[in-house]
Design a protein around this motif. Structure first.
Motif, short mmCIF file in Angstrom:
data_model
loop_
_atom_site.label_atom_id
_atom_site.label_comp_id
_atom_site.label_asym_id
_atom_site.label_seq_id
_atom_site.Cartn_x
_atom_site.Cartn_y
_atom_site.Cartn_z
N UNK A 59 0.95 -1.32 0.20
CA UNK A 59 -0.06 0.02 0.23
C UNK A 59 0.81 1.27 0.04
N UNK A 60 2.19 1.23 0.06
CA UNK A 60 2.99 2.61 0.14
C UNK A 60 3.69 2.84 -1.33
N UNK A 61 3.51 4.05 -1.74
CA UNK A 61 4.11 4.33 -2.88
C UNK A 61 5.10 5.41 -2.55
N UNK A 62 6.40 4.87 -2.33
CA UNK A 62 7.59 5.74 -2.03
C UNK A 62 7.68 7.11 -2.96
N UNK A 63 7.70 6.69 -4.06
CA UNK A 63 8.16 7.82 -4.95
C UNK A 63 6.92 8.97 -4.96
N UNK A 64 5.50 8.59 -4.76
CA UNK A 64 4.37 9.70 -4.70
C UNK A 64 4.47 9.90 -3.29
N UNK A 65 5.08 9.41 -2.53
CA UNK A 65 4.90 9.53 -1.05
C UNK A 65 3.41 9.63 -0.46
N UNK A 66 2.72 8.37 -0.94
CA UNK A 66 1.12 8.33 -0.53
C UNK A 66 1.16 6.86 0.00
N UNK A 67 0.14 6.66 0.93
CA UNK A 67 -0.33 5.41 1.51
C UNK A 67 -1.73 5.06 0.95
#
Length: 752
Positions: free
Chosen positions: A630-638
């Motif tokens: 569930x985490x998208x590091x590049x977009x900095x979203x969960x």
């Protein structure tokens, strides 16, 4: 004449039984949370431990009671007198002159049961003189008097209110002198704590439901039956203050603590071949019974100071705000320290117990050779026996350990009537629900449990929040017994109520196989396996009902920082073939994160954390799995906001119900929304609202309202209200929408 030990058991099981159900009958009207029943039982336990200690030290029965009777009969006399000593307090309005009424009640009971001399007079005199004011003369009378005092020492307002050490020593002088007289200046009693090692590793090392059930049932048998039997044989059942969930607390003679510990260790290992138990003990005197660890006086406690780690230790025990160390008694000017009492003895025992667990060097181990048939159940040990099971047609090679578990599961004497199955049936009887062939309705394996529900199961692991801190505030062993027993009953009833409300009366009666299995309920610790569609509703109801069932228990502590007891829950939803070992480990990891969430506010809240595994991944870290999915590091979203406090979970759960019941989104639309969320904040915003705009007006309006309500509830961004800005995390944004969509998908029958 009736055997004295049988008569004592009869008093315990029958004469005191009406008191057990009348909690309002108190041991002392000044103390609002110790029932007369608990006080009398603990008095008997302490008295038996005391007389046994004196006998071990070389005292003869004649020296103790001035009569030539056997040791066995002396112990029964002491036990009977202790169980009857306060029976005259049979109503709140009859506490004055209770000693006289207790003696009258005892005399009548002894006559009715044909108790002969000298036992008749020995019992009666101990009842008549169970207070120092009544001038106990013989040693056996003083033993009952001392036990009565110790059982309630932590509740004595005169001790708790003592401002200085001198005042404390003055008001406790007579009881301290009695303790020293009985034990001749030495410590005579020990408190010891026991806890089974690696319970979950033992129960959940296999994915075979019969072995899981059998392992859990064997532990219940050891904890409930074997432990009680051992104490009955060695001392008396009343010496066992509490037992449940693999843990126990007991009061024993100082000289018997180590021998009893060795016998307990032998019983657990002997019956299971692999289960070990760790125990920690402490010998204690009168002031430790009453006030815990030194310093004892309020003035000395207020003057505690430290630097560096010393100050940290003081604050970690009493709290940072010294103003909250004390509380007023019934609105009076005098104050008592919250932490001082019997609970302050148990707390360091728990620490010592954990230390001993960590220091264990020798544990049972069965070597699995490179060449050899492995056990078909655990896959760890060498198989020793082949068994064919008539019910399922399975042909299995089992190791010794799994064989014992399977045999416990198929125990013909038990007839499949395991502890929690029996208790749940008793609960159904209170609801006037008669279920035909009740025991045959439970599934034999996970396939049977899940086959009609998409072949997914949920492993639910729940635990009370900060219960250990509450136990530290307990003043007496009687209060400890009262709290532990009431918490155990409240937890069991919460589970049963939640299951009953989830499935309903008719479904429980009509279903060929019940899609759940209660693996264990121990104290405030719960493990349940259920089919996927029922998981969320069952979890939510469990937490809600637990809070309601424990309201009265919480009020007894009069702690403004803890208005109610709460519970946290971790849940893993996975395929029927997914190893239960990993499901349990992931749920435990989820539970830890839920407990952190529960502590975020000013007051503890119930909290929920979960994961829905659609693919099989060998991992025991919930954090790693949640980050990976569930985490998208590049977009900095969960993509998720879990864990949730119960209030927030209930809100989002109801919105999911609304979407499902009104069929606002199809499965393909939900999947498309989830995929859009994974692509980024604005892409998700544009896609989701474009799709909603194309829907019929009724659906469009409903969905926009639901999204706005979620946005307001979780303080989402004003412009892109699918997302919330996270200020204290590496992740910049999170969203409740993915959780909402997943709840709609998994909700299943709980939404019907």
């Amino acid at each position: 004449m009736k055997e004295l030990n049988e008569f004592a058991d009869e008093i315990y099981n029958k004469n005191l039984n009406d008191l057990k159900d009348r909690e309002y009958v108190l041991a002392d009207t000044r103390i609002k949370n110790v029932s007369l029943y608990d006080h009398q039982v603990l008095t008997a336990g302490i008295a038996v431990a005391t007389v046994k200690e004196l006998l071990i030290r070389g005292k003869s029965p004649e020296e103790i009671c001035r009569e030539k009777i056997s040791e066995k009969d002396l112990i029964s006399v002491i036990r009977i007198a202790s169980l009857l000593h306060d029976r005259g307090k049979d109503h709140e309005e009859k506490y004055k002159n209770h000693q006289k009424r207790s003696a009258e009640h005892s005399k009548k009971l002894l006559e009715e049961n044909g108790i002969e001399q000298p036992y008749f007079n020995l019992i009666l005199s101990a009842v008549e003189r169970h207070h120092l004011d009544f001038n106990p003369k013989t040693l056996h009378e003083k033993i009952v008097c001392l036990a009565d005092s110790l059982a309630s020492a932590g509740d004595r307002p005169e001790l708790a209110k003592a401002k200085t050490r001198e005042e404390l020593l003055r008001v406790s002088r007579s009881n301290r002198e009695l303790y020293n007289e009985v034990f001749e200046g030495k410590k005579g009693l020990a408190v010891f704590l026991g806890d089974v090692d690696r319970v979950h590793s033992y129960v959940f090392e296999t994915s075979k439901l019969p072995e899981i059930r059998g392992g859990s049932e064997l532990l219940n048998y050891l904890n409930n039956d074997c432990l009680k039997e051992l104490f009955e044989n060695e001392l008396a059942k009343e010496c066992l203050v509490y037992n449940g969930g693999g843990s126990f607390l007991a009061i024993t003679p100082a000289k018997m603590a180590d021998p009893i510990i060795k016998k307990i260790e032998k019983v657990y290992l002997g019956r299971s071949r692999i289960v070990t138990i760790t125990c920690a003990k402490k010998e204690i005197d009168y002031l430790q019974f009453a006030r815990g660890m030194p310093p004892y006086a309020n003035e000395d406690i207020r003057n505690l100071k430290g630097e560096g780690i010393g100050n940290w230790l003081i604050e970690s025990h009493f709290g940072k705000d010294q103003g909250k160390w004390f509380k007023k008694i019934n609105g009076e000017e005098c104050e008592i320290c919250r932490k001082k009492g019997f609970g302050e003895i148990v707390a360091p025992l728990s620490i010592e117990l954990r230390r001993k667990k960590d220091m264990k060097e020798n544990i049972p181990f069965y070597e699995a050779l490179p060449i050899g048939r492995r056990c078909n159940s655990c896959g760890k040990r060498v198989a020793v026996d082949k068994k064919v099971y008539e019910k399922t047609g399975e042909e299995l090679w089992l190791c010794n350990i799994c064989k014992i578990k399977r045999e416990k599961d198929e125990d013909k004497d038990a007839g499949g009537k395991f502890y929690f199955r029996k208790y749940f049936r008793d609960f159904l009887n209170t609801k006037n629900v008669e279920v035909q062939d009740y025991y045959s309705k439970f599934p034999e394996n996970l396939d049977e449990l899940t086959e009609e529900y998409g072949s997914y199961y949920a492993f639910i692991y729940a635990d009370g929040n900060n219960i250990g801190a509450l136990l530290e505030e307990i003043k007496t062993p009687a209060q400890y017994r009262h709290f532990a027993e009431k918490l155990k009953i409240a937890t069991e009833n919460s589970v049963f109520e939640a299951i009953f409300e989830t499935f309903g009366k008719e479904k429980i009666k009509k279903l060929e196989k019940l899609p759940f299995e209660i693996i264990n309920i121990g104290g405030d610790d719960v493990t349940i396996i259920t089919a996927k569609p029922f998981a969320f509703n069952l979890s939510k109801l469990l937490l809600e009902i637990f809070e309601k069932k424990t309201e009265k228990i919480a009020r007894e502590f009069e702690n403004e920082n803890l208005p109610n007891l709460t519970m946290s829950l971790g849940m893993t939803i996975c395929k029927a073939k997914y190893p239960v070992y990993y499901a349990e480990k992931i749920s435990e990891s989820l539970l830890k994160e839920a407990k952190k969430k529960a502590k975020e506010g000013k007051q503890l809240k119930s909290a929920v954390n979960y994961i829905y595994l659609k693919t099989d991944i060998a991992s025991d870290s919930a954090k790693e799995l949640l980050e990976m999915y569930f985490e998208r590091k590049k977009a900095k979203v969960s993509l998720v906001m879990r864990p949730y406090i119960l209030e927030d979970f209930d809100f989002i759960f109801k919105k999911a119900q609304e979407i499902r019941q009104e069929k606002l989104l199809s499965a393909s639309q939900r999947k498309a929304f989830q995929q859009a969320l994974a692509k980024g904040r604005w892409e998700a915003f544009n896609f989701i609202f474009y799709q909603i705009a194309r829907m019929p007006e009724y659906k469009r309006g409903k969905l926009i309202d639901i999204i706005k309500e979620l946005s307001n509830k979780f303080s989402c961004d004003d412009e892109n209200y699918l997302w919330k800005l996270e200020t204290d995390s590496d992740i910049m944004y999170s969203t409740p929408i993915y959780d909402l969509l997943e709840l709609v998908e998994v909700g299943g029958e709980s939404f019907e």
